[in-house]
Design a protein around this motif. Structure first.
Motif, mmCIF file in Angstrom:
data_model
loop_
_atom_site.group_PDB
_atom_site.id
_atom_site.type_symbol
_atom_site.label_atom_id
_atom_site.label_comp_id
_atom_site.label_asym_id
_atom_site.label_seq_id
_atom_site.Cartn_x
_atom_site.Cartn_y
_atom_site.Cartn_z
ATOM 1 N N GLU A 1 5.106 10.121 -2.064
ATOM 2 C CA GLU A 1 4.945 11.675 -1.314
ATOM 3 C C GLU A 1 3.295 11.676 -1.915
ATOM 4 N N GLU A 2 3.322 12.086 -2.622
ATOM 5 C CA GLU A 2 1.839 11.559 -3.608
ATOM 6 C C GLU A 2 0.838 11.059 -2.926
ATOM 7 N N GLY A 3 1.642 10.114 -2.990
ATOM 8 C CA GLY A 3 0.877 9.002 -2.000
ATOM 9 C C GLY A 3 -0.149 8.280 -3.524
ATOM 10 N N ARG A 4 0.132 8.716 -4.759
ATOM 11 C CA ARG A 4 -0.237 8.459 -5.598
ATOM 12 C C ARG A 4 0.329 7.023 -6.569
ATOM 13 N N SER B 1 1.068 0.686 -10.120
ATOM 14 C CA SER B 1 -0.692 1.829 -9.831
ATOM 15 C C SER B 1 -0.323 3.035 -9.921
ATOM 16 N N PHE B 2 -1.221 4.188 -10.506
ATOM 17 C CA PHE B 2 -1.108 4.578 -10.853
ATOM 18 C C PHE B 2 -2.428 5.888 -10.201
ATOM 19 N N TYR B 3 -2.954 6.971 -9.591
ATOM 20 C CA TYR B 3 -3.742 7.126 -9.252
ATOM 21 C C TYR B 3 -3.490 8.999 -10.098
ATOM 22 N N GLY B 4 -4.362 9.767 -11.074
ATOM 23 C CA GLY B 4 -3.549 11.099 -11.086
ATOM 24 C C GLY B 4 -4.403 11.534 -10.326
ATOM 25 N N MET B 5 -5.096 13.315 -10.764
ATOM 26 C CA MET B 5 -4.938 13.968 -9.503
ATOM 27 C C MET B 5 -6.153 14.001 -10.474
ATOM 28 N N VAL C 1 1.090 -1.154 0.355
ATOM 29 C CA VAL C 1 0.108 0.242 -0.279
ATOM 30 C C VAL C 1 0.379 0.757 0.181
ATOM 31 N N SER C 2 0.402 2.474 -1.033
ATOM 32 C CA SER C 2 1.450 3.503 -0.603
ATOM 33 C C SER C 2 0.882 3.871 0.916
ATOM 34 N N ARG C 3 1.645 5.056 0.965
ATOM 35 C CA ARG C 3 1.345 6.278 2.001
ATOM 36 C C ARG C 3 0.122 6.488 2.158
ATOM 37 N N ALA C 4 -0.027 7.420 2.999
ATOM 38 C CA ALA C 4 -1.303 7.693 3.165
ATOM 39 C C ALA C 4 -1.012 9.118 2.270
ATOM 40 N N LYS C 5 -2.225 9.693 1.873
ATOM 41 C CA LYS C 5 -2.413 11.163 2.297
ATOM 42 C C LYS C 5 -3.746 11.773 2.568
ATOM 43 N N TYR C 6 -3.498 12.825 3.224
ATOM 44 C CA TYR C 6 -4.865 13.421 4.257
ATOM 45 C C TYR C 6 -4.860 14.628 3.788
ATOM 46 N N GLU C 7 -5.544 15.869 3.569
ATOM 47 C CA GLU C 7 -6.147 16.964 2.483
ATOM 48 C C GLU C 7 -7.090 17.776 4.570
#
Length: 191
Positions: A103-106, A125-129, A55-61
């Motif tokens: 770093e972006e968790g994406r 695995s990539f998740y765009g903005m 799992v990628s790093r979690a990113k919070y907003e």
């Protein structure tokens, strides 16, 4: 032959029973939304099915009201790769591009053995903005992330490499993807 699937699962824990039953050797997942506690639970549930999840790093907003006060914090995106726990699977060393992507968790990348164990296949695995197709600032940031992901893929050389994901922009609208396809570096395999 190792089968792969790319899927936007939009909150993995709600669909984990279904995803563990998918027969694919490598599952490239987007929008998993796993914090540290959910990640541990997911590892256990996949482990029960002889599968391994990275799992990628979690990113919070945070959300801020009109007075500048923080009103909510939510986790966004996140990606994961699921493979059979019987297959040796490793995450590869980082470089400058992968550090930014992680770093972006994406973005997340892993390699697993195939054939008689003497060959490897790499999946990312990539998740765009979200909103990249309609917001100029997000488009530019997304373009940079896609370029970094494609550069990383190209650095793999002659290793079978699958870059799968939700790019949040149509291939025909992405300058980076169009140019990479035009040059024959990548191929779009729509689902």
């Amino acid at each position: 032959m190792k089968t792969k699937i790319v899927a936007n699962v939009h909150a993995l824990m709600q669909r984990i029973a279904e995803v563990t039953e998918w027969p694919h050797a490598m599952k490239l997942l987007q929008e998993v939304k796993l914090d540290a506690f959910k990640k541990r639970r997911a590892e256990g549930l996949f482990g029960e099915k002889q599968q391994k999840i990275l799992v990628s790093r979690a990113k919070y907003e945070g959300k801020v009201d009109m007075n500048g006060r923080r009103t909510a914090v939510h986790q966004r995106g996140g990606v994961a790769i699921v493979t059979s726990s019987k297959e040796p699977t490793v995450q590869l060393d980082e470089d400058e591009d992968t550090e930014v992507l992680q770093e972006e968790g994406r973005w997340l990348e892993a390699s697993m053995s195939c054939g008689k164990g003497d060959e490897i296949i790499t999946g990312a695995s990539f998740y765009g903005m979200v909103g990249a197709s309609s917001d100029t600032t997000k488009y530019k940031a997304n373009k940079d992330l896609i370029a970094r992901a494609v550069l990383r893929m190209l650095s793999a050389g002659d290793v079978a490499y699958f870059l799968g994901g939700g790019f949040n922009i149509g291939v025909e609208k992405s300058e980076v993807l169009k140019e990479a396809m035009r040059k024959g570096f990548i191929h779009d395999v729509p689902g």
